[in-house]
Design an enzyme around this catalytic site. Structure first.
Site, PDB file in Angstrom:
ATOM      1  N   HIS A   1      38.227 -39.203 -41.928  1.00 47.32           N
ATOM      2  CA  HIS A   1      36.855 -39.716 -42.118  1.00 47.32           C
ATOM      3  C   HIS A   1      36.760 -41.222 -41.895  1.00 47.32           C
ATOM      4  CE1 HIS A   1      33.790 -36.847 -43.193  1.00 47.32           C
ATOM      5  NE2 HIS A   1      34.632 -36.177 -43.950  1.00 47.32           N
TER       6      HIS A   1
ATOM      7  N   ASP B   1      41.036 -34.357 -41.946  1.00 50.57           N
ATOM      8  CA  ASP B   1      39.980 -35.312 -41.611  1.00 50.57           C
ATOM      9  C   ASP B   1      40.192 -36.609 -42.391  1.00 50.57           C
ATOM     10  OD1 ASP B   1      37.686 -36.613 -40.886  1.00 50.57           O
ATOM     11  OD2 ASP B   1      36.323 -34.987 -41.418  1.00 50.57           O
TER      12      ASP B   1
ATOM     13  N   GLU C   1      41.628 -35.939 -37.683  1.00 53.55           N
ATOM     14  CA  GLU C   1      40.279 -36.314 -37.243  1.00 53.55           C
ATOM     15  C   GLU C   1      39.913 -37.696 -37.743  1.00 53.55           C
ATOM     16  OE1 GLU C   1      35.684 -34.784 -37.999  1.00 53.55           O
ATOM     17  OE2 GLU C   1      37.344 -33.358 -38.128  1.00 53.55           O
TER      18      GLU C   1
ATOM     19  N   HIS D   1      31.527 -30.499 -33.559  1.00 52.85           N
ATOM     20  CA  HIS D   1      31.230 -30.785 -34.963  1.00 52.85           C
ATOM     21  C   HIS D   1      29.992 -30.000 -35.366  1.00 52.85           C
ATOM     22  CE1 HIS D   1      29.327 -33.538 -38.063  1.00 52.85           C
ATOM     23  NE2 HIS D   1      30.540 -33.432 -38.557  1.00 52.85           N
TER      24      HIS D   1
ATOM     25  N   GLU E   1      32.167 -37.067 -33.672  1.00 50.62           N
ATOM     26  CA  GLU E   1      30.931 -36.689 -34.341  1.00 50.62           C
ATOM     27  C   GLU E   1      29.957 -37.850 -34.463  1.00 50.62           C
ATOM     28  OE1 GLU E   1      31.694 -36.711 -39.038  1.00 50.62           O
ATOM     29  OE2 GLU E   1      33.269 -35.672 -37.929  1.00 50.62           O
TER      30      GLU E   1
END
Length: 379
Positions: free
Chosen positions: A182, A180, A206, A282, A232
Site C-alpha cells: 500500500h 500489498d 503490490e 484492481h 491502481e
C-alpha cells in the site's frame, strides 16, 4: 439512436453507478466509483451530460476521445473515473442492442474463466488463517493481504518476522498469497522486506513504493525475483508508459472504474503485452466494475488474475452481489470466475433496488490510520 438520459446513483457502501438510456429506450449500466470522492465524480457528469445528450451512444471511441481531449484539462482520478463509468455503460447499452457481450465486440474470447482472489485481514497469524479459510470456502484459491501497518523508515527483524508469519499462516491453508504494501513502507525498509519475503514464493508484492517514486521501484525490482505489481493509482495509458519503459513492474493493476473504462484498459494491457507484463485488474468495487473486468479478461491474453471484493466485511455491511439479479454470474468456483455470456456487461442490475439505495446518498470517506508515534500512515 441518441443518448436521451445519463443518470448517476450513490449506491452503498461507496459506489457510484451510471445509467445511460437512449431515446428509443435502450439502457446500459456502468460504475464510476472513486472511493471517498463520489460527489466529485458525480459533479464531473454535469459536463458529460451537456456534451453527450443527443450523441449516438454506439460511437464509444468518439465519445471517449471527445470526453478526454475536448475539455483541455484531462486525466486524473475524478475525470477518468467519470469517463470510465460512462464508457462501461455505453458498452453495456450497445451490447444489449446488438445482442453481444462486450468481449465479443472487442475481438472475441481468449478464455472461458479467469482466476480470482479476494482480500483478507487480520493482525495475528491465527486471524489470517481463519480469514483465508473463509475465502477458500467461498471458492477462492488465492488471497491478498496487507504487508503491514507499522513499518516506517527503520525497523527491526522482529517486525519482519511478524510479516512472514502472517503470510505463512495464509499459505498453510492452501492459499496462494499476494502481499500489498500500500505504499506504506519507505524505500530503505521496502528493500529489506522484499528480500526477506523472496523465499515465500508470493504471487506478487503490490505497491512496495508508491508510483510517485518510479526510480525507487526500479531499485526494488532489481533486488528481488518476486513480481512487482502496481497501477491502481494510475489513470491512463500515458500514466503507465514510463513504468513499462523503465522495467519497474511485472504486473499492472489498472482499475477499470478509474482508468477510463474497458477499452482504455484494453489498450493499456496491449501496451503491457509488448513488454511481457501481466495484467491483474484492481477491483475492490461493485458488481458493474467486476463485470467490466471480466469483459477485459475474456478478450485479453495477458490478464492473469482478477481481484474481487466478495462479502459484507470488506464492503462495510453490503454484499457485492446484492444489487445483481443474476448473482451466480459473479460467484467464484474452484478458484475461478466464469466469463459472463450475456449481452453487454453480462449482468442484470436490480434497478428498483439501486433507486431505493440512492435515496440515502452515502457519504463514505476513506479511513485514516496513524503509526504508533502518532504520524499519518498511508492507507
Amino acid at each position: 439512436m441518441k443518448i436521451g438520459r445519463i443518470e448517476t446513483f450513490y449506491v452503498p457502501p461507496r459506489w457510484l453507478f451510471v445509467r445511460v438510456e437512449s431515446d428509443d429506450g435502450a439502457v446500459g449500466w456502468g460504475e464510476a466509483s472513486l472511493e471517498g470522492h463520489a460527489e466529485a465524480v458525480d459533479g464531473a457528469f454535469e459536463a458529460l451530460r451537456d456534451r453527450f445528450i443527443g450523441h449516438d451512444p454506439r460511437r464509444i471511441e468518439d465519445i471517449w476521445q471527445v470526453s478526454y481531449r475536448g475539455g483541455f484539462y484531462r486525466g486524473g482520478p475524478v475525470l477518468m473515473s467519470a469517463l470510465a463509468g460512462l464508457e462501461q455503460s455505453l458498452w453495456d447499452l450497445k451490447g444489449k442492442v446488438v445482442g453481444l457481450p462486450a468481449w465479443e465486440m472487442l475481438g472475441g474470447r481468449v478464455r472461458d474463466k479467469i482466476r480470482a482472489y479476494a482480500w483478507i485481514g487480520g493482525d495475528r497469524p491465527s486471524e489470517i488463517a481463519d480469514a483465508a479459510k473463509v475465502r477458500r470456502d467461498q471458492g477462492f484459491s488465492a488471497v491478498k493481504m496487507n504487508a503491514t501497518a507499522e513499518l516506517d523508515w527503520i525497523g527491526t527483524p522482529r517486525l519482519f518476522d511478524e510479516v512472514v508469519k502472517r503470510v505463512e499462516a495464509a499459505q498453510a491453508t492452501g492459499m496462494d498469497v499476494g502481499l500489498d504494501f500500500h505504499g506504506r513502507v519507505h524505500r530503505p525498509m521496502a528493500k529489506q522486506l522484499a528480500k526477506v519475503l523472496e523465499p515465500l514464493g508470493l504471487l506478487f508484492i503490490e505497491e512496495p513504493l508508491l508510483s510517485e517514486n518510479p526510480d525507487g521501484l526500479r531499485q526494488i525490482a532489481e533486488l528481488t525475483s518476486t513480481p512487482i505489481a502496481l497501477g491502481e493509482r494510475l489513470f491512463s495509458r500515458w500514466d503507465f508508459k514510463p513504468f513499462f519503459e523503465m522495467g519497474a513492474v511485472d504486473i499492472i493493476q489498472p482499475d477499470l472504474s478509474h482508468a477510463g473504462g474497458i477499452l482504455e484498459c484494453r489498450k493499456i494491457a496491449a501496451m503491457a503485452e509488448t513488454y511481457d507484463i501481466a495484467v491483474a485488474p484492481h477491483c475492490p468495487l461493485g458488481p458493474l466494475a467486476l463485470a467490466s473486468c471480466l469483459q477485459l479478461a475474456a478478450c485479453t491474453p495477458n490478464v492473469a488474475i482478477q481481484e474481487m471484493s466478495l462479502g459484507i466485511h470488506y464492503n462495510v455491511g453490503h454484499d457485492l452481489l446484492e444489487f445483481c439479479s443474476d448473482q451466480q454470474v459473479l460467484t467464484p468456483e474452484d478458484g475461478y470466475l466464469r466469463i459472463p455470456q450475456g449481452p453487454g456487461l453480462g449482468i442484470t442490475i436490480d434497478e428498483d433496488a439501486v433507486r431505493e439505495a440512492h435515496k440515502e446518498r452515502h457519504r463514505w470517506r476513506n479511513p485514516v490510520w496513524r503509526h504508533s508515534d502518532g504520524s499519518f500512515a498511508e492507507w
